[in-house]
Design an enzyme around this catalytic site. Structure first.
Site, PDB file in Angstrom:
ATOM      1  CG  ASP A  87       5.367  -7.639  -4.576  1.00  0.00           C
ATOM      2  OD1 ASP A  87       4.200  -7.814  -4.933  1.00  0.00           O
ATOM      3  OD2 ASP A  87       5.691  -7.142  -3.480  1.00  0.00           O
ATOM      4  CB  SER A 219       2.181  -6.120   7.292  1.00  0.00           C
ATOM      5  OG  SER A 219       3.235  -6.756   6.597  1.00  0.00           O
ATOM      6  CG  ASP A 261       8.337  -5.984   2.275  1.00  0.00           C
ATOM      7  OD1 ASP A 261       9.196  -6.282   3.119  1.00  0.00           O
ATOM      8  OD2 ASP A 261       8.610  -5.313   1.269  1.00  0.00           O
TER       9      ASP A 261
HETATM   10  P1  13P Z   1       2.833  -4.792   3.646  1.00  0.00           P
HETATM   11  O1  13P Z   1       3.453  -3.445   3.546  1.00  0.00           O
HETATM   12  O2  13P Z   1       1.524  -4.746   4.365  1.00  0.00           O
HETATM   13  O3  13P Z   1       3.734  -5.816   4.231  1.00  0.00           O
HETATM   14  O4  13P Z   1       2.466  -5.273   2.156  1.00  0.00           O
HETATM   15  C1  13P Z   1       3.391  -5.945   1.373  1.00  0.00           C
HETATM   16  C2  13P Z   1       2.938  -6.116  -0.027  1.00  0.00           C
HETATM   17  O5  13P Z   1       1.796  -5.915  -0.392  1.00  0.00           O
HETATM   18  C3  13P Z   1       3.935  -6.574  -0.982  1.00  0.00           C
HETATM   19  O6  13P Z   1       3.440  -6.582  -2.287  1.00  0.00           O
HETATM   20  O1  G3H Z   2       4.781  -4.208  -1.806  1.00  0.00           O
HETATM   21  C1  G3H Z   2       5.906  -4.681  -1.815  1.00  0.00           C
HETATM   22  C2  G3H Z   2       7.032  -4.355  -0.969  1.00  0.00           C
HETATM   23  O2  G3H Z   2       6.665  -3.732   0.201  1.00  0.00           O
HETATM   24  C3  G3H Z   2       8.164  -3.799  -1.762  1.00  0.00           C
HETATM   25  O3  G3H Z   2       8.738  -2.642  -1.309  1.00  0.00           O
HETATM   26  O4  G3H Z   2       9.880  -1.653  -3.316  1.00  0.00           O
HETATM   27  O5  G3H Z   2      10.597  -1.075  -0.991  1.00  0.00           O
HETATM   28  O6  G3H Z   2      11.044  -3.343  -1.922  1.00  0.00           O
HETATM   29  P1  G3H Z   2      10.147  -2.122  -1.923  1.00  0.00           P
HETATM   30 ZN    ZN Z   3       1.922  -5.060  -2.584  1.00  0.00          ZN
END
Ligand code: 13P
Ligand code: G3H
Ligand code: ZN
Length: 314
Positions: A87, A219, A261
């Site tokens: 991601d 989310s 997430d």
């Molecule tokens: P949220 O913060 O809305 O859960 O988005 C997650 C996301 O886009 C991970 O790539």
């Molecule tokens: O968009 C993706 C997640 O919210 C990742 O967040 O880099 O804190 O794991 P993080």
């Molecule tokens: Zn994202």
């Protein structure tokens, strides 16, 4: 390591099916055993395909060997339809590393770069990844948010529908993340009435009718978790997400991957805060970690059924 040896699949067939049957494949982020188990069990119990998303910082947190050990331990087969996805990959090198580790899908996030640089980078990643049958996501337009931990973007810009065909043709990517008003983190909205830009989604879908589109920052920030967190010592006033009705509408159109997430973070935190407050005598981490895990499991099931529409789509 070839991802097929882990029983993983890339996202190509998943998205073709999602597009033709109007559902979204959930992409849930994980970063430890509890989050992984909650997500995979929820997908398994609802017969839903699932994308296991790992950010660069989550990969660092887990460590490469532990991550691979956990994926190995899932004992997957192709028919489970599980992808392991990087991601927000920030560079070509990061995507190459993930592919070598056994990821079946990568995102190269050049969304803050100028169009031509973003396209050249996405093409470089796609050319490399496709040699290994790994699928590639890129992004056009910039998401932002008060708490944007991923892109650290201060200013957002919506995707320009006039750019998308050119971008997809130039890059040969397999899916495209677009900016239509979502943002990362728990503080996405000031009021419940704020709408996504469905006019942009429609215009993009018109240009790319059969192409998989992705929604980041999606989310819904379930308010019962916010209430529990605040009731048991947390401070998360004014946290608000994308209304589920808006997400469902996006899924009915061409959105075939939805990234979540923050909802899992809230679910976990609510579960842990509540049990520690209500049962102050417990001190075995398994007691409170499992409360967090259970909340994520239940929330993933809820979202699979009521937002993604991916239940029974295996
Ligand atoms: P949220 O913060 O809305 O859960 O988005 C997650 C996301 O886009 C991970 O790539
Ligand atoms: O968009 C993706 C997640 O919210 C990742 O967040 O880099 O804190 O794991 P993080
Ligand atoms: Zn994202």
């Amino acid at each position: 390591m070839d991802y097929k040896d882990f029983g993983l699949v890339n996202t190509k067939k998943m998205f073709t099916d999602a597009l033709s049957h109007h559902y979204a494949v959930p992409a849930f982020n994980f970063y430890n055993m509890e989050t992984l188990a909650a997500i995979i069990n929820a997908a398994h119990d609802t017969h839903s395909p699932v994308i296991l998303a790992v950010s660069e910082s989550a990969l660092k947190y887990m460590g490469e060997d532990l991550l691979r050990g956990m994926i190995w331990g899932l004992n997957l087969k192709d028919s489970d339809s599980v992808a392991l996805h990087l991601d927000h990959g920030s560079s070509f090198e990061s995507c190459v590393k993930a592919i070598k580790l056994g990821f079946s899908s990568v995102m190269i996030d050049g969304s803050k770069l100028p169009f031509d640089t973003n396209a050249a980078l996405a093409k470089q990643v796609a050319d490399y990844a496709h040699q290994y049958d790994v699928s590639v996501e890129a992004e056009l337009g910039v998401l932002s948010g008060i708490e944007d931990e991923n892109t650290k973007a201060e200013k957002s810009s919506y995707t320009n529908p006039d750019d998308v065909v050119n971008f997809v043709n130039k890059t040969n990517i397999d899916s495209l993340a677009i900016a239509i008003g979502t943002s990362h983190g728990a503080y996405k909205r000031k009021s419940e009435n704020e709408e996504l830009r469905f006019d942009i989604l429609d215009a993009v879908a018109k240009q790319l009718p059969d192409f998989p589109l992705v929604l980041h920052g999606a989310s819904s920030i379930p308010q019962h978790f916010i209430k529990t967190i605040n009731e048991f010592g947390g401070k998360m006033k004014n946290a608000m997400g994308i209304a589920t009705s808006q997400l469902k509408r996006a899924v009915e159109k061409n959105i075939c991957k939805i990234n979540v997430d923050s909802d899992s973070r809230l679910a976990f935190t609510a579960g842990v805060r509540k049990i520690l407050a209500e049962e102050p005598e417990i001190f075995n981490p398994r007691d409170y970690l499992s409360a967090g895990q259970k909340n994520i499991y239940n929330n993933c099931i809820d979202e699979i059924k009521n937002i993604m529409n991916s239940e029974n789509k295996l």
